[in-house]
Design a protein around this motif. Structure first.
Motif, PDB file in Angstrom:
ATOM      1  N   SER A  77       0.833  -1.280  -0.063  1.00 62.99           N
ATOM      2  CA  SER A  77       0.082   0.007  -0.188  1.00 62.99           C
ATOM      3  C   SER A  77       1.038   1.053   0.026  1.00 62.99           C
ATOM      4  N   GLY A  78       0.868   2.066  -1.064  1.00 65.63           N
ATOM      5  CA  GLY A  78       1.621   3.052  -1.062  1.00 65.63           C
ATOM      6  C   GLY A  78       3.121   2.793  -1.227  1.00 65.63           C
ATOM      7  N   ALA A  79       3.554   1.790  -2.099  1.00 66.32           N
ATOM      8  CA  ALA A  79       4.827   1.395  -2.014  1.00 66.32           C
ATOM      9  C   ALA A  79       5.642   2.249  -2.975  1.00 66.32           C
ATOM     10  N   GLY A  80       4.773   2.987  -3.707  1.00 67.52           N
ATOM     11  CA  GLY A  80       5.611   4.115  -4.494  1.00 67.52           C
ATOM     12  C   GLY A  80       4.662   5.081  -5.259  1.00 67.52           C
ATOM     13  N   ALA A  81       5.046   6.183  -5.547  1.00 63.59           N
ATOM     14  CA  ALA A  81       4.094   7.201  -5.999  1.00 63.59           C
ATOM     15  C   ALA A  81       3.367   6.542  -7.342  1.00 63.59           C
ATOM     16  N   ILE A 133       9.419   8.961  -5.329  1.00 64.99           N
ATOM     17  CA  ILE A 133      10.190   8.058  -6.082  1.00 64.99           C
ATOM     18  C   ILE A 133      10.938   8.660  -7.181  1.00 64.99           C
ATOM     19  N   GLY A 134      12.092   8.151  -7.717  1.00 62.79           N
ATOM     20  CA  GLY A 134      12.744   8.941  -8.503  1.00 62.79           C
ATOM     21  C   GLY A 134      13.242   8.046  -9.576  1.00 62.79           C
ATOM     22  N   GLN A 135      13.810   8.693 -10.747  1.00 63.00           N
ATOM     23  CA  GLN A 135      14.331   7.796 -11.776  1.00 63.00           C
ATOM     24  C   GLN A 135      15.424   8.906 -12.605  1.00 63.00           C
ATOM     25  N   VAL A 136      16.576   8.122 -12.972  1.00 57.63           N
ATOM     26  CA  VAL A 136      17.686   8.898 -13.365  1.00 57.63           C
ATOM     27  C   VAL A 136      17.300   8.980 -14.963  1.00 57.63           C
TER      28      VAL A 136
END
Length: 232
Positions: free
Chosen positions: A74-78, A105-108
């Protein structure tokens, strides 16, 4: 005696390993692991009760174990897809803040770790990424916002001066309306009231006084200003 000693040593190694992992993992991931471990323990207990022919007790325990093991995060990530997340993008990074959970959460987007999720990077890889983008002020500030949420004492762990290179790269320019809508997680037809409501809701999540990010708070304030000028 040797068997008990080896078992104790193995248990110690497992506990230390889990503790180190939990120090860097997202809270939702830690909670999910605890649910899985509880599910395994309950499964073993249900099997024990079945062997003892205690059917009445075994069945509800087995149902509880199944629920623990099958529980979805639950809500493990955006949520990037449903519009319930605010997205901030720089030359090197993209970050999404989930409106419901406050998880970032982010990404390169560029460089040696292009295409990698920040959650999947080890501490050594995050240090390397930080060194790689430190001359890009906006990307560096965005990464620092993520690290503040992942580990509060990351500055000590990184053993780095977070002000090195500050101001060496110019801002990416005035915020566009498209960027403002993405940051507030709104569609292009959002009303002024919706803009104000989204700004108020997000600031409760990221305001520095609540342990949030100064950089993200500034972006959210700028997005509101851009869109309010449009409606003004």
């Amino acid at each position: 005696m040797m068997v008990y000693l080896l078992a104790g040593l193995l248990l110690f190694v497992v506990v230390v390993g889990l503790a180190r992992w939990a120090a860097y993992a997202q809270t939702a991931d830690v909670v999910q692991l605890l649910y899985r471990l509880a599910g395994v323990v309950l499964t073993l207990f249900a099997a024990f009760l079945l062997l003892r022919r205690q059917w009445v007790l075994a069945m509800p325990v087995a149902v509880m174990a199944w629920g623990m093991l099958m529980r979805k995060p639950s809500g493990a990530g955006a949520d990037r897809a449903t519009g319930r997340g605010s997205t901030v993008r720089t030359a090197a990074l993209e970050m999404t803040l989930d409106h419901d959970t406050g998880i970032i959460i982010g990404q390169v987007l560029a460089g040696h770790f292009e295409g990698r999720d920040l959650d999947g990077l080890s501490e050594a890889e995050l240090i390397s990424l930080y060194d790689e983008i430190r001359m890009d002020r906006e990307s560096r500030d965005l990464l620092e916002a993520y690290l503040d949420g992942r580990r509060a004492d990351w500055r000590d762990a990184f053993e780095t001066d977070t002000h090195d290179g500050e101001g060496s790269t110019a801002d990416s320019g005035p915020m566009t309306e498209e960027e403002a809508y993405q940051i507030l997680g709104l569609s292009a037809d959002a009303s002024a009231a919706e803009v104000a409501a989204a700004h108020r809701r997000l600031m409760k999540r990221v305001h520095p006084d609540q342990g949030g990010s100064t950089f993200l708070a500034a972006k959210i304030n700028a997005a509101k200003a851009v869109l309010m000028r449009k409606h003004g």
